[in-house]
Motif scaffolding. Sequence first.
Motif, PDB file in Angstrom:
ATOM      1  N   ILE A   1       0.860  -1.284   0.177  1.00 53.41           N
ATOM      2  CA  ILE A   1       0.170   0.131  -0.058  1.00 53.41           C
ATOM      3  C   ILE A   1       1.216   1.157   0.093  1.00 53.41           C
ATOM      4  O   ILE A   1       0.481   2.233  -0.701  1.00 53.41           O
ATOM      5  CB  ILE A   1      -1.044  -0.068   1.358  1.00 53.41           C
ATOM      6  CG1 ILE A   1      -1.957  -0.978   1.164  1.00 53.41           C
ATOM      7  CG2 ILE A   1      -1.660   1.602   1.584  1.00 53.41           C
ATOM      8  CD1 ILE A   1      -2.774  -1.410   2.408  1.00 53.41           C
ATOM      9  N   ALA A   2       1.986   1.181   0.692  1.00 54.19           N
ATOM     10  CA  ALA A   2       2.759   2.384   1.028  1.00 54.19           C
ATOM     11  C   ALA A   2       3.417   2.768  -0.476  1.00 54.19           C
ATOM     12  O   ALA A   2       3.820   3.829  -0.901  1.00 54.19           O
ATOM     13  CB  ALA A   2       3.792   2.287   1.953  1.00 54.19           C
ATOM     14  N   GLU A   3       3.997   1.644  -1.221  1.00 54.47           N
ATOM     15  CA  GLU A   3       4.792   1.974  -2.388  1.00 54.47           C
ATOM     16  C   GLU A   3       3.783   2.259  -3.400  1.00 54.47           C
ATOM     17  O   GLU A   3       4.025   2.922  -4.461  1.00 54.47           O
ATOM     18  CB  GLU A   3       5.537   0.641  -2.877  1.00 54.47           C
ATOM     19  CG  GLU A   3       6.782   0.526  -1.915  1.00 54.47           C
ATOM     20  CD  GLU A   3       7.611   1.610  -2.306  1.00 54.47           C
ATOM     21  OE1 GLU A   3       8.456   1.654  -3.269  1.00 54.47           O
ATOM     22  OE2 GLU A   3       7.696   2.527  -1.439  1.00 54.47           O
ATOM     23  N   ILE A   4       2.461   1.724  -3.445  1.00 53.61           N
ATOM     24  CA  ILE A   4       1.596   2.297  -4.509  1.00 53.61           C
ATOM     25  C   ILE A   4       1.190   3.570  -4.542  1.00 53.61           C
ATOM     26  O   ILE A   4       1.086   4.505  -5.477  1.00 53.61           O
ATOM     27  CB  ILE A   4       0.297   1.175  -4.392  1.00 53.61           C
ATOM     28  CG1 ILE A   4       0.598  -0.112  -4.782  1.00 53.61           C
ATOM     29  CG2 ILE A   4      -0.941   1.756  -5.305  1.00 53.61           C
ATOM     30  CD1 ILE A   4      -0.681  -1.076  -4.078  1.00 53.61           C
ATOM     31  N   GLY A   5       1.140   4.187  -3.472  1.00 55.48           N
ATOM     32  CA  GLY A   5       0.885   5.445  -3.114  1.00 55.48           C
ATOM     33  C   GLY A   5       2.147   6.453  -3.410  1.00 55.48           C
ATOM     34  O   GLY A   5       2.003   7.555  -3.800  1.00 55.48           O
ATOM     35  N   ALA A   6       3.459   5.743  -3.098  1.00 54.04           N
ATOM     36  CA  ALA A   6       4.431   6.522  -3.153  1.00 54.04           C
ATOM     37  C   ALA A   6       4.457   6.958  -4.597  1.00 54.04           C
ATOM     38  O   ALA A   6       5.023   8.179  -5.262  1.00 54.04           O
ATOM     39  CB  ALA A   6       5.743   5.868  -2.495  1.00 54.04           C
ATOM     40  N   ILE A   7       4.486   6.076  -5.571  1.00 55.65           N
ATOM     41  CA  ILE A   7       4.819   6.281  -6.997  1.00 55.65           C
ATOM     42  C   ILE A   7       3.798   6.811  -7.700  1.00 55.65           C
ATOM     43  O   ILE A   7       3.906   7.693  -8.595  1.00 55.65           O
ATOM     44  CB  ILE A   7       5.064   4.909  -7.570  1.00 55.65           C
ATOM     45  CG1 ILE A   7       5.650   5.315  -9.104  1.00 55.65           C
ATOM     46  CG2 ILE A   7       4.022   3.824  -7.735  1.00 55.65           C
ATOM     47  CD1 ILE A   7       6.392   3.819  -9.884  1.00 55.65           C
ATOM     48  N   SER A   8       2.518   6.819  -7.064  1.00 53.37           N
ATOM     49  CA  SER A   8       1.373   7.493  -7.520  1.00 53.37           C
ATOM     50  C   SER A   8       1.442   9.013  -7.234  1.00 53.37           C
ATOM     51  O   SER A   8       1.403   9.754  -8.108  1.00 53.37           O
ATOM     52  CB  SER A   8       0.215   7.137  -6.807  1.00 53.37           C
ATOM     53  OG  SER A   8      -0.929   7.928  -7.179  1.00 53.37           O
ATOM     54  N   GLU A   9       2.055   9.391  -6.096  1.00 53.61           N
ATOM     55  CA  GLU A   9       2.489  10.978  -5.574  1.00 53.61           C
ATOM     56  C   GLU A   9       3.530  11.326  -6.515  1.00 53.61           C
ATOM     57  O   GLU A   9       3.518  12.659  -6.942  1.00 53.61           O
ATOM     58  CB  GLU A   9       2.804  10.794  -4.400  1.00 53.61           C
ATOM     59  CG  GLU A   9       3.145  12.180  -3.840  1.00 53.61           C
ATOM     60  CD  GLU A   9       4.341  12.863  -4.221  1.00 53.61           C
ATOM     61  OE1 GLU A   9       4.562  14.214  -4.299  1.00 53.61           O
ATOM     62  OE2 GLU A   9       5.441  12.081  -4.173  1.00 53.61           O
ATOM     63  N   ARG A  10       4.380  10.560  -7.054  1.00 52.98           N
ATOM     64  CA  ARG A  10       5.550  10.888  -7.781  1.00 52.98           C
ATOM     65  C   ARG A  10       4.919  11.303  -9.382  1.00 52.98           C
ATOM     66  O   ARG A  10       5.415  12.091 -10.040  1.00 52.98           O
ATOM     67  CB  ARG A  10       6.546  10.021  -8.046  1.00 52.98           C
ATOM     68  CG  ARG A  10       7.439   9.857  -6.952  1.00 52.98           C
ATOM     69  CD  ARG A  10       8.191  11.120  -6.546  1.00 52.98           C
ATOM     70  NE  ARG A  10       7.688  12.098  -5.963  1.00 52.98           N
ATOM     71  CZ  ARG A  10       7.714  13.382  -5.818  1.00 52.98           C
ATOM     72  NH1 ARG A  10       8.858  13.969  -6.629  1.00 52.98           N
ATOM     73  NH2 ARG A  10       7.103  14.413  -5.308  1.00 52.98           N
ATOM     74  N   ARG A  11       3.912  10.329  -9.602  1.00 59.39           N
ATOM     75  CA  ARG A  11       3.271  10.831 -11.068  1.00 59.39           C
ATOM     76  C   ARG A  11       2.443  12.081 -11.083  1.00 59.39           C
ATOM     77  O   ARG A  11       2.462  12.951 -11.861  1.00 59.39           O
ATOM     78  CB  ARG A  11       2.478   9.769 -11.569  1.00 59.39           C
ATOM     79  CG  ARG A  11       3.183   8.341 -11.665  1.00 59.39           C
ATOM     80  CD  ARG A  11       2.385   7.353 -12.475  1.00 59.39           C
ATOM     81  NE  ARG A  11       1.273   6.913 -11.784  1.00 59.39           N
ATOM     82  CZ  ARG A  11       1.313   5.835 -10.913  1.00 59.39           C
ATOM     83  NH1 ARG A  11       2.299   4.950 -10.632  1.00 59.39           N
ATOM     84  NH2 ARG A  11       0.288   5.341 -10.168  1.00 59.39           N
TER      85      ARG A  11
END
Length: 500
Positions: A340-350
């Motif tokens: 969950i944390a990593e899905i959100g981390a790369i989404s925020e970078r997009r």
Amino acid sequence: MIEPGAATLPQLRALMQGAPAELTPGWRAVTQASADALARRLRTGEALYGVNTGFGKLASTRIAPDQLAKLQLNLLRSHAAGTGAFLPAPVVRLILALKAMSLARGASGVRPAVVDSLLALLAHDVLPAIPAKGSVGASGDLAPLAHLSLVLIGEGEAFAGDQVLDGTQALAMANVAPLELGPKEGLALLNGTQVSTAIALAGLFAAQDLLRTALMAGAMSVDAARGSDTPFDPRIHALRGQPGQIRAAATLRALMEGSAIRDSHREGDSRVQDPYCLRCQPQVAGACLDLLDNAAAVLLREANAVTDNPLVTADGDVLSGGNFHAEPVAFAADTIALAIAEIGAISERRIALLVDPVLSGLPAFLVAEGGINSGFMIAQVTAAAMVAENRALATPRSVDSLPTSANQEDHVSMATNAALRLAEMADNLATILSVELLCAAQGLDFHAPLRSSAAIEQAKSLVRGVAATWDGDRFMAPDMAAVKRLVQHGAFASLVDLPA
């Protein structure tokens, strides 16, 4: 119908949503045989843990035969020491079903009436009020299961819709007589990992839907930023061989197929490679997918398991062990949290890429008249705040242990704590993805009259159905909340076909 010990993940998800819990025939005979076997052993006068002895550190204390029923009753009352907010109704439904299925396997020494009572509560949607906190995930989820079990004897509290009932009223609504606990039945109800497992499964199901949504949002962002779909070429991923990565790449390819925006810049694009948040989506999402698949396998085994102690075998042996130790659940929950944390981390970078005109080629902060309008400037900040929260919440819980019961129970899993934080993390991730979906839809609008793929245009239409194009600053939070509701209801996930 559900076979005890052989439930499937779709069946478990359906139980959370209110599907009936009908068990396959045959469970009643094996359960009664287990109760009869325990009764025979009890008549020998030997010491049987939790049947004619005390519990935990008091296991060496023998209990007189005329006190055995009181022993089980006192166990439920004393162990109902939970605290915090009550668990949500879908999770309680699943707990009831998991406990019934476990006892129905005929290894816990309880009568069929105990299983019948659990199933009756579930059938009438009369749900025990279970405080979320108070279990360390070993010796079973004792406190929360004690709160559940009190209702079976006509004590405690339960919910019927929005109505709060005492235990006696709850049983009456379910047309069930209060249980008079037999030997070991209180212990069998309290022992087990059903609470931590149900909470973790709820987190798993949310994470699976959010990962599908993230793949859609990621595909939209690639097109909004005029990125390349070459990084999703199957030949790249076959050479690495990671199954989740291969599946994620196939999904992204399918989502972008037929995009006129992509076709418009296949030639003459000065960018040789996109930033990682676009280009490495299969690698990141795929790794998260593999984590979730592994967690799903672990939790499915646990949902079908007998995690009671002691266990009563078919040939009448009474075995003291440690199946109640929820280490597998704790590890599974911790890995779900990482995903969950990593899905959100790369989404925020997009999101950060889309609002940056240097990286995206789009107007700054995705608004035509920058300066007088700030556009999505602070929406990106909100997403970053959610990422920071999830990073902190993703800290593993399974590496922690506090001895309990006067050091008799000297290593515990903290599985319930590990599972409980997943709901908050999933909520944070839904916020992040709602911001990305809004930003990506806005970015796509700037490419009109060119259109994206059919799948992406369908997702964009969902966004535009609740949030109009951003042509000037307005109240941002309602748009985010409206798209978040769609995310949490699975509207975008349902558009994503993730290959097996």
